[in-house]
Write an enzyme that holds these catalytic residues in place. Structure first.
Site, PDB file in Angstrom:
ATOM      1  CB  SER A 204       2.758  -8.474  -1.050  1.00 58.06           C
ATOM      2  OG  SER A 204       3.119  -7.704   0.070  1.00 58.06           O
ATOM      3  CD  GLU A 325       9.942  -6.949  -3.866  1.00 56.70           C
ATOM      4  OE1 GLU A 325       8.889  -6.359  -3.573  1.00 56.70           O
ATOM      5  OE2 GLU A 325       9.968  -8.045  -4.453  1.00 56.70           O
ATOM      6  CG  HIS A 419       6.137  -4.594  -2.631  1.00 57.85           C
ATOM      7  ND1 HIS A 419       6.628  -5.868  -2.484  1.00 57.85           N
ATOM      8  CD2 HIS A 419       4.931  -4.577  -1.995  1.00 57.85           C
ATOM      9  CE1 HIS A 419       5.776  -6.593  -1.784  1.00 57.85           C
ATOM     10  NE2 HIS A 419       4.714  -5.836  -1.484  1.00 57.85           N
TER      11      HIS A 419
END
Length: 575
Positions: A204, A325, A419
């Site tokens: 990320s 995600e 995610h």
């Protein structure tokens, strides 16, 4: 302030406990702990505390110490606001108080300069506003167990690390990360690592940071490989970051300068930061903190620099994302249903976020006729902001890039392969309660063996165990049940020749190679400009799109109004 962690030389034990390994760094000796056969050193300062006269300034070296500094516990974490209640049920973010927050941790199976082991340097995620190296999911024991010296880093966050001021240098948080990487280059040999075999990795915001660093002129020669998971090399628009600072300044009733912000109570600064950023999101954007082009550490767009081959020459890349995600951005707070109900408003927000016309959501609807609005919006934004840049990077570096997708769905309702879900598998820490917050109980150990094994092979040899990127676009699929993959089409057995067609697999297998599994969606973005030009030539009286949602999508100023309406309906906060 944290207590002085050093022990004067005249008080050091003459017969040190063998469970407490001691290593000398350029600034002084540190005493770690032996844990299950691994030497662990926590909270080692790589730079001085970034407060007082050092506030909002580039990092400075730590003061050397006499004696042996205890490194048995995690050091202070950077100032940060807590996650919202909705996100806290999925993500852990421990807080360790103290000013000495520019610290790192080392796990090593064999401390000492003779070992010359590969090194993995980890940059945590958290939208550059949250997270730390103390999150239990990031425990480096499994990497050390498998012959890797693992280093995890704390760095400044939020306005302290990424505020943009007229009276202070940009990107101090990124400069912290560079200082940590330089510390590794100078110091890691004493811990058993090889400074010429360093892999820089992140997820990320940590992946974005790693991608920017490998493009930075000052970082060349400090790494050999890089892993970018769920984050591409990216520089924010300076005005976007300035808006965040100006809005904070307006609420605080102070000038938008580093000097004025330094005089504000730290807790008040964090509360204001959290309040101003409350309605920003990865899905719909808004003011946020991010890395910016600064003419120095970031002299130009980092993605373009890597695509042009101007940086990270000869660097191997491992690039990955998860299948869903966006679900971490929508599921907390029940926003998936809300986006589905908003329909054309949500599609308008996605179009504004991605700077595209209705031809893109129309294409996604055609490719996925059974998908709801939330899935269309989520996958559009994920492809545009994440998969497409990583795809471009792999295309520019064939033969030295490897791509994967994590596809295993969480056992917690609605999250899918969201995610950050993959991290417990990458670190082989699925047994921790913190991993279970995302994965649910009973996640498959076989999948952790496959994911962790791929990263370990890449760090050690440069080859994660499947075909490098090339004309057939091979993507390793982790956690996709074999029967489902075969039924869906486009997936092929490991070792099968491209074009052999779908093959039935053992449903217990944890990894497959797919060829071009995202090509159809990503091709929509390469056709956007041509489609827009074609649309301009079409008579306005032409028949509307068949999809009633797409017929209703607003344009122009209505798009901006739609974005504001969706944000105010509850917002979509990001990791």
């Amino acid at each position: 302030m944290a207590a002085d962690p050093t022990v004067p030389r005249d008080q050091a034990p003459t017969d040190p406990d063998p469970r407490h390994p001691v290593v000398t760094t350029p600034y002084g000796a540190v005493r770690g702990r032996h844990e299950d056969g691994i030497a662990v050193f926590r909270g080692i300062p790589y730079a001085a505390p970034p407060f007082g006269p050092r506030r909002f300034r580039p990092p400075e070296p730590p003061d050397p110490w006499d004696g042996v500094r205890d490194a048995g516990a995690f050091g202070p974490t950077a100032p940060k606001p807590p996650y919202s209640e909705a996100f806290a049920q999925y993500l852990s973010d421990p807080v360790v108080p103290g000013d000495d927050c520019l610290n790192l941790n080392v796990w090593t199976p064999e401390p000492g300069p003779a070992a010359r082991l590969p090194v993995l340097v980890w940059l945590h995620g958290g939208a550059l506003t949250r997270g730390s190296s103390a999150v239990p999911v990031y425990d480096g024991r499994a990497f050390a167990r498998d012959g890797i010296v693992f280093v995890s880093v704390n760095y400044r966050l939020g306005v302290e690390g990424y505020g943009l001021f007229p009276d202070a240098p940009a990107n101090p948080g990124l400069r912290d990360q560079l200082a940590a990487l330089q510390w590794v280059h100078r110091s890691i040999r004493a811990f058993g690592g090889d400074p010429d075999r360093v892999t820089l990795a992140g997820q990320s915001a940590g992946a974005i940071s790693a991608g920017v660093l490998i493009a930075a002129p000052q970082a060349q020669g400090l790494f050999r490989r890089a892993v970018l998971q769920s984050g591409p090399p990216e520089a924010f628009e300076r005005d976007k970051v300035r808006r965040m600072v100006r809005r904070m300044a307006a609420r605080l009733k102070v000038p938008a300068t580093a000097e004025a912000f330094a005089a504000v109570d730290r807790d008040l600064l964090l509360r204001t930061q959290a309040d101003v950023g409350r309605l920003s999101s990865p899905v719909l954007g808004g003011p946020a903190f991010g890395i910016v082009v600064d003419g120095d550490l970031v002299p130009r767009d980092p993605l373009q620099a890597l695509i042009d081959g101007d940086a990270a020459v000869g660097t191997d890349l491992l690039l990955g994302w998860t299948r869903d995600e966006y679900r971490l951005w929508l599921v907390p707070g029940g926003l998936t249903d809300r986006v589905n109900r908003l329909g054309p408003v949500a599609l308008a927000g996605a179009m504004a976020r991605c700077h595209c016309g209705h031809e893109v959501p129309r294409g996604y609807r055609a490719l996925h006729p059974g998908a709801g609005t939330a899935e269309i919006v989520g996958q559009m934004v994920t492809d545009n902001l994440l998969r497409l840049p990583l795809h471009r990077l792999a295309e520019a570096r064939p033969g030295s890039s490897w791509v994967y997708e994590f596809a295993w769905p969480s056992l917690r309702p609605g999250l899918g392969a969201c995610h950050a879900l993959e991290l417990g598998f990458v670190f082989d820490t699925g047994e921790t309660a913190e991993s279970a917050k995302l994965a649910g109980g009973g996640a498959p150990q076989e999948l952790a063996d496959a994911m962790h094994g791929a990263w370990t092979r890449f760090v050690t040899t440069g080859d994660p165990g499947w075909e490098a990127w090339g004309a057939t676009h091979p993507v390793r699929m982790f956690g996709e049940p074999g029967a489902e993959a075969a039924a869906d089409g486009g997936y092929e057995a490991v070792g099968a020749a491209p074009g052999d067609g779908p093959v039935r697999h053992d449903v217990d297998a944890m990894a497959y190679t797919a060829y071009g599994p995202r090509d159809r969606e990503l091709a929509l973005w390469t056709a956007v400009a041509a489609a827009a030009a074609e649309d301009e030539a079409v008579d306005e009286t032409a028949a509307p799109a068949a999809d009633p949602l797409l017929r209703k999508v607003p344009r122009g100023t209505e798009l901006r109004s739609a974005v504001r309406r969706l944000r105010r309906s509850g917002g979509v906060k990001g990791h």
